[in-house]
Motif scaffolding. Structure first.
Motif, PDB file in Angstrom:
ATOM      1  N   LYS A 175      18.988  28.078  89.911  1.00 26.65           N
ATOM      2  CA  LYS A 175      18.000  28.293  88.853  1.00 26.65           C
ATOM      3  C   LYS A 175      18.035  29.727  88.331  1.00 26.65           C
ATOM      4  O   LYS A 175      17.854  29.965  87.137  1.00 26.65           O
ATOM      5  N   ARG A 176      18.334  30.692  89.219  1.00 30.07           N
ATOM      6  CA  ARG A 176      18.168  32.095  88.833  1.00 30.07           C
ATOM      7  C   ARG A 176      19.481  32.865  88.640  1.00 30.07           C
ATOM      8  O   ARG A 176      19.518  33.854  87.924  1.00 30.07           O
ATOM      9  N   ASP A 177      20.544  32.417  89.285  1.00 31.36           N
ATOM     10  CA  ASP A 177      21.809  33.156  89.232  1.00 31.36           C
ATOM     11  C   ASP A 177      22.732  32.558  88.177  1.00 31.36           C
ATOM     12  O   ASP A 177      23.208  31.425  88.313  1.00 31.36           O
ATOM     13  N   LYS A 178      22.997  33.286  87.113  1.00 32.26           N
ATOM     14  CA  LYS A 178      23.841  32.778  86.032  1.00 32.26           C
ATOM     15  C   LYS A 178      25.287  32.579  86.473  1.00 32.26           C
ATOM     16  O   LYS A 178      26.041  31.846  85.845  1.00 32.26           O
ATOM     17  N   LYS A 179      25.660  33.245  87.566  1.00 34.77           N
ATOM     18  CA  LYS A 179      27.045  33.119  88.034  1.00 34.77           C
ATOM     19  C   LYS A 179      27.290  31.777  88.719  1.00 34.77           C
ATOM     20  O   LYS A 179      28.412  31.282  88.737  1.00 34.77           O
ATOM     21  N   LEU A 180      26.244  31.211  89.324  1.00 34.65           N
ATOM     22  CA  LEU A 180      26.380  29.891  89.948  1.00 34.65           C
ATOM     23  C   LEU A 180      26.129  28.847  88.860  1.00 34.65           C
ATOM     24  O   LEU A 180      25.005  28.620  88.444  1.00 34.65           O
ATOM     25  N   ARG A 181      27.199  28.192  88.442  1.00 33.02           N
ATOM     26  CA  ARG A 181      27.089  27.303  87.280  1.00 33.02           C
ATOM     27  C   ARG A 181      27.321  25.839  87.607  1.00 33.02           C
ATOM     28  O   ARG A 181      27.261  24.988  86.701  1.00 33.02           O
ATOM     29  N   ALA A 182      27.586  25.494  88.864  1.00 39.06           N
ATOM     30  CA  ALA A 182      27.816  24.095  89.215  1.00 39.06           C
ATOM     31  C   ALA A 182      27.420  23.833  90.656  1.00 39.06           C
ATOM     32  O   ALA A 182      27.686  24.649  91.534  1.00 39.06           O
ATOM     33  N   ILE A 183      26.767  22.699  90.875  1.00 36.02           N
ATOM     34  CA  ILE A 183      26.502  22.206  92.233  1.00 36.02           C
ATOM     35  C   ILE A 183      26.749  20.698  92.237  1.00 36.02           C
ATOM     36  O   ILE A 183      26.639  20.041  91.202  1.00 36.02           O
ATOM     37  N   VAL A 184      27.064  20.181  93.416  1.00 36.87           N
ATOM     38  CA  VAL A 184      27.261  18.738  93.568  1.00 36.87           C
ATOM     39  C   VAL A 184      26.168  18.202  94.481  1.00 36.87           C
ATOM     40  O   VAL A 184      25.828  18.821  95.490  1.00 36.87           O
ATOM     41  N   ALA A 185      25.578  17.063  94.091  1.00 35.03           N
ATOM     42  CA  ALA A 185      24.422  16.538  94.824  1.00 35.03           C
ATOM     43  C   ALA A 185      24.458  15.014  94.868  1.00 35.03           C
ATOM     44  O   ALA A 185      25.179  14.366  94.095  1.00 35.03           O
ATOM     45  N   ALA A 208      30.460  13.693  98.014  1.00 35.97           N
ATOM     46  CA  ALA A 208      30.053  15.043  97.629  1.00 35.97           C
ATOM     47  C   ALA A 208      30.816  16.085  98.426  1.00 35.97           C
ATOM     48  O   ALA A 208      31.300  17.085  97.877  1.00 35.97           O
ATOM     49  N   GLU A 209      30.928  15.867  99.736  1.00 41.17           N
ATOM     50  CA  GLU A 209      31.665  16.799 100.588  1.00 41.17           C
ATOM     51  C   GLU A 209      33.154  16.821 100.213  1.00 41.17           C
ATOM     52  O   GLU A 209      33.787  17.873 100.190  1.00 41.17           O
ATOM     53  N   ASP A 210      33.693  15.654  99.935  1.00 39.81           N
ATOM     54  CA  ASP A 210      35.104  15.540  99.575  1.00 39.81           C
ATOM     55  C   ASP A 210      35.388  16.305  98.288  1.00 39.81           C
ATOM     56  O   ASP A 210      36.391  17.014  98.163  1.00 39.81           O
ATOM     57  N   PHE A 211      34.477  16.179  97.313  1.00 45.08           N
ATOM     58  CA  PHE A 211      34.666  16.901  96.048  1.00 45.08           C
ATOM     59  C   PHE A 211      34.617  18.406  96.261  1.00 45.08           C
ATOM     60  O   PHE A 211      35.436  19.153  95.704  1.00 45.08           O
ATOM     61  N   ALA A 212      33.637  18.864  97.057  1.00 48.04           N
ATOM     62  CA  ALA A 212      33.510  20.308  97.299  1.00 48.04           C
ATOM     63  C   ALA A 212      34.782  20.855  97.949  1.00 48.04           C
ATOM     64  O   ALA A 212      35.219  21.971  97.638  1.00 48.04           O
ATOM     65  N   ALA A 213      35.389  20.062  98.838  1.00 45.71           N
ATOM     66  CA  ALA A 213      36.640  20.486  99.475  1.00 45.71           C
ATOM     67  C   ALA A 213      37.770  20.564  98.453  1.00 45.71           C
ATOM     68  O   ALA A 213      38.577  21.495  98.471  1.00 45.71           O
ATOM     69  N   SER A 214      37.841  19.602  97.525  1.00 46.06           N
ATOM     70  CA  SER A 214      38.866  19.621  96.471  1.00 46.06           C
ATOM     71  C   SER A 214      38.670  20.823  95.547  1.00 46.06           C
ATOM     72  O   SER A 214      39.639  21.468  95.137  1.00 46.06           O
ATOM     73  N   ALA A 215      37.406  21.106  95.222  1.00 45.73           N
ATOM     74  CA  ALA A 215      37.124  22.260  94.361  1.00 45.73           C
ATOM     75  C   ALA A 215      37.486  23.567  95.061  1.00 45.73           C
ATOM     76  O   ALA A 215      38.012  24.496  94.440  1.00 45.73           O
ATOM     77  N   LYS A 216      37.225  23.616  96.365  1.00 47.64           N
ATOM     78  CA  LYS A 216      37.552  24.822  97.137  1.00 47.64           C
ATOM     79  C   LYS A 216      39.046  25.091  97.114  1.00 47.64           C
ATOM     80  O   LYS A 216      39.490  26.252  97.052  1.00 47.64           O
ATOM     81  N   ALA A 217      39.849  24.018  97.130  1.00 48.43           N
ATOM     82  CA  ALA A 217      41.308  24.179  97.085  1.00 48.43           C
ATOM     83  C   ALA A 217      41.760  24.801  95.769  1.00 48.43           C
ATOM     84  O   ALA A 217      42.841  25.388  95.683  1.00 48.43           O
ATOM     85  N   LEU A 218      40.910  24.681  94.729  1.00 53.42           N
ATOM     86  CA  LEU A 218      41.218  25.285  93.424  1.00 53.42           C
ATOM     87  C   LEU A 218      40.548  26.656  93.264  1.00 53.42           C
ATOM     88  O   LEU A 218      40.564  27.228  92.178  1.00 53.42           O
ATOM     89  N   GLY A 219      39.921  27.134  94.331  1.00 50.44           N
ATOM     90  CA  GLY A 219      39.273  28.438  94.283  1.00 50.44           C
ATOM     91  C   GLY A 219      37.843  28.404  93.799  1.00 50.44           C
ATOM     92  O   GLY A 219      37.262  29.449  93.474  1.00 50.44           O
ATOM     93  N   LEU A 220      37.238  27.202  93.736  1.00 57.87           N
ATOM     94  CA  LEU A 220      35.860  27.076  93.272  1.00 57.87           C
ATOM     95  C   LEU A 220      34.937  26.838  94.463  1.00 57.87           C
ATOM     96  O   LEU A 220      35.148  25.910  95.244  1.00 57.87           O
ATOM     97  N   ALA A 221      33.923  27.667  94.604  1.00 57.50           N
ATOM     98  CA  ALA A 221      32.933  27.492  95.673  1.00 57.50           C
ATOM     99  C   ALA A 221      31.745  26.724  95.092  1.00 57.50           C
ATOM    100  O   ALA A 221      30.921  27.293  94.370  1.00 57.50           O
ATOM    101  N   ILE A 222      31.684  25.422  95.394  1.00 61.34           N
ATOM    102  CA  ILE A 222      30.633  24.569  94.836  1.00 61.34           C
ATOM    103  C   ILE A 222      29.664  24.171  95.952  1.00 61.34           C
ATOM    104  O   ILE A 222      30.047  23.449  96.885  1.00 61.34           O
ATOM    105  N   PRO A 223      28.412  24.623  95.889  1.00 58.69           N
ATOM    106  CA  PRO A 223      27.439  24.230  96.919  1.00 58.69           C
ATOM    107  C   PRO A 223      27.203  22.724  96.906  1.00 58.69           C
ATOM    108  O   PRO A 223      27.275  22.076  95.862  1.00 58.69           O
TER     109      PRO A 223
END
Length: 707
Positions: A287-297, A253-268
């Motif tokens: 749940k409430r913010d339409k701008k946050l559209r992806a999380i990794v868990a 999960a951490e590794d993916f978030a780092a890869s996404a960050k390299a593409l300019g995506l901030a994934i919690p």
């Protein structure tokens, strides 16, 4: 049609506040048997409305009862407790009733302030065990309902055995035959689970299942054709989807978030080593913010925590379990009754796991739950707790306790041996004809740490708290912090990079500042063992692959899978032996537990020490001749069950380190509550596979040409 027995105020609440025009089918099927007072097992998918299906008739009954705590609601995760409590509060508040929470993240005052006013207490088995040992035991004296959410997450673990026993102890304390209700999304053997739930209860029981099927599309891709981070970026650009990504491990999960960050995506990143406050923040924002559209868990979002509507689930890693796959896949499409699943394959194990998933989807099956009915160590533990609660053991209480599922196969001889051991170790004491608490028990539950060790049955971790700007943001294993050089240590946590500034082993803390690099840390939690059902499903797919309806393989995934099957083709032989360099490989596709059992049998019978096992095979490395090993397996297959158990018992008593290692694989820490002879008996019971022993009679030696 709404059951006429429902309180009209309750019907109005759901009609007006929740704008329900009618009950869902699962609710119409569930409400009558609960109102009839039956024990109930409800099997329905995530977000199917099963919580409301159960709680509507339970609240209906609570409205007829006097004030006070009448319902214990068990949930496996603290985050799920918080989520369930919030949802139940909306139902109970209009009637002036309170929902309490009780778990380890809450302070004493937070627990007490609501529990003493509550009608329903949402909690864990560990917390109820703690209440039994406290001055607040009266909270449990008038319980009418026991509800278990996500029961599959409990049942075949130490916590599940503890929970089954606690249900009987609540009954003993209160003198009430509580109505027992359990909910689950995925169960392969519901009849056995119903037996586990019922225990000593004399109520009628019923199993209710949700027959509605949602449309599911599963797209399989390879990381060679597109990286998961690039794939997510494309989806976020081309669709409006809300996306939940699952990894099997925290490091992935951490590794993916780092890869996404390299593409300019901030994934919690949401996993158990991210602090509770940050996890809650992520859940609410998603749940409430339409701008946050992806999380990794990881599995922290596998169960029914409300994070809003999910359009698509992406698997970065495929779990070695059909039940877990379906649980995670079920998070998507709850509103549209249609879900889209994306699966990435990369390494050989992911291909094996995909084959198992495909076979079990085609068969419409999931793994069987296998709770122990011969839990000797837990019996010792619970006798201590029961004696402390009641003041002394009495025959009537023991009659109820021994009807709990984990104790139903324990005979009187083994019971007496457990009792004698507890007296010898001063956990219990004989005073005339009475059995009371002993000095060791008073000492054990008198200190915070010792009491916690008694209450929590699974081993704790060694993780350090990570402190950033004065706040804990997660946990990390101390091995990540050790280095043989003077280089600075950095790591990724929650999708961000941190640099270590100060480590305090005494306090188990590490203070950090923001960094700009680092690797995902390794966590040393035990991974799930693959079941025999799943391993055999993989073998079935290797012999003849079937692609279920709704599964679409990309061209690259299809070719990768076909090439993999060609190179790993499985025969119809149950068990085969073949030479490999200086070893002999016994290929079983029997799963982790059964292959550990086979390794143990070979060690005990032959004295061979160099043996290793995996979910698909056992490797004998002591230079044994294949013909000799084949004859040995045939000889083992001809032994009577008692004979092989006797050989295993002798071996384990002479090799206590091996015994300890096997017991720890079960994820327990109750060995001090039974003598060694019974610990040996229990471990053999848990690993014993009589069907595998029969299959040994058909073991075949193969040559390279045959394979």
């Amino acid at each position: 049609m709404i059951d006429p027995r429902l309180n009209q105020k309750l019907v109005d609440l759901f009609s007006y506040r929740y704008r329900w025009q009618s009950l869902r089918e699962i609710q119409s099927k569930t409400i009558p048997p609960v109102l009839d007072g039956k024990n109930l097992l409800l099997i329905a998918g995530t977000a199917s409305g099963k919580t409301e299906a159960v709680m509507i008739p339970v609240v209906n009954r609570l409205l007829e009862l006097s004030a006070g705590l009448k319902c214990i609601y068990f949930a496996p995760l603290k985050s799920l407790i918080n989520d369930v409590a919030s949802r139940l509060e909306l139902i109970l508040r209009p009637f002036g009733m309170v929902v309490g929470k009780w778990h380890g993240d809450l302070t004493k005052s937070e627990k007490f302030s609501t529990a003493k006013e509550a009608s329903i207490l949402v909690t864990t088995p560990e917390s109820v065990e703690g209440i039994f040992l406290s001055e607040n035991i009266d909270l449990l004296s008038k319980i009418e309902f026991v509800i278990i959410d996500e029961v599959h997450a409990f049942i075949d673990s130490p916590r599940g055995a503890q929970l089954a026993s606690l249900m009987e102890r609540i009954k003993i304390l209160s003198g009430i035959d509580q109505q027992r209700i359990a909910m689950s999304a995925t169960v392969g053997n519901p009849e056995l689970l119903m037996e586990w739930l019922s225990g000593s209860s004399n109520r009628e029981s019923e199993i209710v299942t949700d027959d509605s099927k949602s449309k599911r599309t599963i797209e399989v891709l390879t990381e060679g054709e597109i990286s998961p981070a690039e794939y997510l970026a494309r989806l976020l650009e081309e669709t409006d989807d809300k996306i939940l990504l699952f990894s099997y491990s925290r490091a992935k999960a951490e590794d993916f978030a780092a890869s996404a960050k390299a593409l300019g995506l901030a994934i919690p990143v949401h996993h158990s080593s991210v602090s509770k406050s940050l996890r809650v923040e992520i859940e609410e924002e998603f749940k409430r913010d339409k701008k946050l559209r992806a999380i990794v868990a990881t599995s922290t979002l596998e169960m029914g925590i409300d994070i809003g509507d999910i359009d698509r689930v992406i698997f970065l890693e495929i779990p070695p379990s059909a039940a877990s796959f379906l649980q995670r896949a079920g998070r998507a499409g709850r509103k549209k009754n249609k879900s889209t699943i994306s699966v990435f394959i990369e390494d050989p194990q992911s291909l094996y796991n995909l084959l198992g998933i495909l076979d079990m989807l085609e068969e419409g099956s999931v793994e069987l739950l296998k709770p122990s009915s011969f839990h000797l160590p837990l019996l010792g533990h619970q006798l201590i707790g029961l004696t402390k609660t009641a003041g002394s053991l009495c025959k009537e209480d023991l009659t109820v306790l021994k009807r709990a599922f984990p104790f139903r196969q324990i005979g009187s001889a083994d019971f007496e041996i457990v009792l004698d051991h507890l007296v010898k170790e001063s956990f219990l004491a004989r005073r005339g004809n009475a059995i009371t608490s002993g000095a060791a028990t008073a000492e054990m539950i008198g200190s915070g740490k010792e009491k916690m060790d008694f209450v929590v049955l699974f081993p704790g971790g060694f993780d350090y708290s990570v402190i950033f700007n004065g706040h804990e943001i997660g946990k990390i294993h101390p091995a990540v912090l050790s280095t043989s050089s003077d280089d600075e240590v950095s790591f990724l946590l929650g999708g961000r990079s941190f640099l270590v500034k100060e480590v305090s082993p005494a306090r188990k803390t590490v203070h950090v500042v923001l960094g700009d690099s680092g690797k995902p840390p390794s966590w040393f939690g035990s991974s799930s063992l693959m079941t025999k059902e799943f391993a055999r499903a993989i073998k079935s797919s290797l012999a003849e692959i079937k692609i279920p309806d709704g599964v679409v393989l990309s061209q690259d995934a299809s070719q990768t899978l076909l090439d993999f099957i060609d190179n790993h083709r499985a025969s119809s032989i149950s068990i085969s032996l073949r030479n490999s360099r200086k070893s002999v490989i016994i290929e079983t596709f029997a799963g982790d537990m059964s292959n550990i059992f086979l390794s143990l049998c070979i060690k005990a019978v032959s004295g061979i020490k160099k043996i290793s096992s995996s979910w698909h095979s056992v490797i004998v490395k002591d230079g044994i001749d294949i013909d000799e090993l084949h004859e040995m397996l045939l000889a083992i297959s001809r032994m009577e069950e008692n004979e092989i158990k006797g050989i295993l018992s002798t071996y384990l008593r002479e090799n206590p380190n091996e015994l300890k290692k096997l017991y720890e694989l079960l994820g327990e820490k109750l060995d001090r509550f039974v003598p060694q002879q019974l610990l040996v008996k229990y471990v053999i019971h848990r690993f014993f596979d009589s069907l595998l022993l029969k299959e040994l009679s058909e073991a075949v030696m193969v040559t390279d040409a045959d394979s």
